[in-house]
Enzyme design. Sequence first.
Site, mmCIF file in Angstrom:
data_model
loop_
_atom_site.group_PDB
_atom_site.id
_atom_site.type_symbol
_atom_site.label_atom_id
_atom_site.label_comp_id
_atom_site.label_asym_id
_atom_site.label_seq_id
_atom_site.Cartn_x
_atom_site.Cartn_y
_atom_site.Cartn_z
ATOM 1 N N ALA A 36 -6.869 -3.782 -36.793
ATOM 2 C CA ALA A 36 -7.834 -2.705 -36.502
ATOM 3 C C ALA A 36 -8.160 -1.920 -37.779
ATOM 4 C CB ALA A 36 -7.279 -1.780 -35.423
ATOM 5 N N HIS A 37 -7.140 -1.682 -38.624
ATOM 6 C CA HIS A 37 -7.416 -0.983 -39.888
ATOM 7 C C HIS A 37 -8.323 -1.842 -40.778
ATOM 8 C CE1 HIS A 37 -3.361 0.913 -38.981
ATOM 9 N NE2 HIS A 37 -4.120 1.964 -39.153
ATOM 10 N N GLN A 61 1.104 16.668 -39.583
ATOM 11 C CA GLN A 61 0.554 16.399 -38.258
ATOM 12 C C GLN A 61 1.606 15.920 -37.259
ATOM 13 O OE1 GLN A 61 -2.160 13.293 -39.974
ATOM 14 N NE2 GLN A 61 -1.763 12.223 -38.062
ATOM 15 N N GLY A 149 -10.860 5.005 -36.513
ATOM 16 C CA GLY A 149 -10.731 4.173 -35.320
ATOM 17 C C GLY A 149 -11.040 4.969 -34.054
ATOM 18 N N GLN A 155 -9.248 12.651 -31.932
ATOM 19 C CA GLN A 155 -9.238 12.891 -33.384
ATOM 20 C C GLN A 155 -10.648 12.729 -33.964
ATOM 21 O OE1 GLN A 155 -6.145 11.499 -36.332
ATOM 22 N NE2 GLN A 155 -7.582 9.820 -36.599
ATOM 23 N N VAL A 178 -9.634 -2.332 -31.404
ATOM 24 C CA VAL A 178 -9.240 -3.748 -31.427
ATOM 25 C C VAL A 178 -8.054 -3.900 -30.468
ATOM 26 C CG1 VAL A 178 -8.504 -5.679 -32.879
ATOM 27 C CG2 VAL A 178 -9.985 -3.903 -33.827
ATOM 28 N N ARG A 189 2.251 2.173 -33.647
ATOM 29 C CA ARG A 189 3.381 2.532 -32.774
ATOM 30 C C ARG A 189 3.735 1.415 -31.786
ATOM 31 N NH1 ARG A 189 1.155 7.954 -33.552
ATOM 32 N NH2 ARG A 189 2.804 9.243 -34.460
HETATM 33 O O1 PAF Z 1 -5.431 8.359 -37.722
HETATM 34 C C1 PAF Z 1 -4.607 8.462 -38.650
HETATM 35 O O2 PAF Z 1 -4.022 7.476 -39.121
HETATM 36 C C2 PAF Z 1 -4.314 9.842 -39.217
HETATM 37 O O3 PAF Z 1 -4.361 10.819 -38.230
HETATM 38 C C3 PAF Z 1 -5.211 10.212 -40.403
HETATM 39 C C4 PAF Z 1 -6.673 10.308 -39.983
HETATM 40 C C5 PAF Z 1 -5.074 9.179 -41.515
HETATM 41 C C6 PAF Z 1 -4.803 11.575 -40.967
HETATM 42 O O4 PAF Z 1 -3.497 11.570 -41.410
#
Ligand code: PAF
Length: 284
Positions: A36-37, A61, A149, A155, A178, A189
């Site tokens: 997906a990345h 976060q 994503g 987010q 994906v 995760r």
């Molecule tokens: O979605 C993520 O992987 C994170 O929340 C992000 C946007 C890289 C911020 O740390």
Amino acid sequence: MQVFHQIQSLRKALAEERRQGKRIGFVPTMGNLHEAHLALVKQAQGECDCVVTSIFVNPLQFGLNEDWDKYPRTLEADTAKLESVDCDYLFCPDETEIYPNGMAEQTRVVVPSMTDVLCGASRPGHFEGVTTVVTKLFNIVQPDEAVFGAKDFQQLAVIRRMVEDLCLPVEIRAGVIVRESDGLALSSRNSFIGEDERPTVSQLYRSLCWIRDQVQEGRRDYLVLAETAKEQIQAAGFRPDYVSVRNSHTLDPAADDDADITILGAMYTRGARLIDNVSLVLDA
Ligand code: PAF
């Protein structure tokens, strides 16, 4: 691919790209990269002349009882994956590079709306950590566009609002979700899902799809649908966090006449908290 750990040296390299008139795409990540990345990187490559991916497991976060310390860190494998898709730049700073004055002293970016519901309700402070680090990363990279994503739907909505409210000169793009063949959304995760849980863990997605089908058949009793979906998740052996039908733009609870809606859900496995969502557009 050029790899940078320092803000200053990355900025210098990107200034030269900009001087040549190149459009810069940005994919912020926390690493442990999967398909997906890489799809986000490819999406950015389709619209930009050069692409920067960042890897930073942002402590700001994560809540105190969350999984920051066990979040998978796989920089070597991630670097190889980014090389394999011809990403131009990797920025992987350490904590002092991003928070030189310490996290407690860090100036914060707060989006007041949309951040204390859904995931924000179970993860107080999470979105403040996200918006703060994303703003810093935007200021470091100064991209023309950034791709996030769609699995992290809330987010994405919060970042869109932040960019609008702060007049940040970056276009936000959403990458598609994906999925594995049974519907499980790819996520870093997922490595915390137990082998015995794996056959049934796509229940979250199945329940969101079940709501979608009911809505498409005309039901609008969203609260009842969400409660039933939570019962389905519970019956499959998982602890639901929330299931909710929302307006896709405001993230307010969906009204009967909302056309763009998104069904969002989160649930706990033994070792992970998983999120997912399904969007649909209803005929007016
Ligand atoms: O979605 C993520 O992987 C994170 O929340 C992000 C946007 C890289 C911020 O740390």
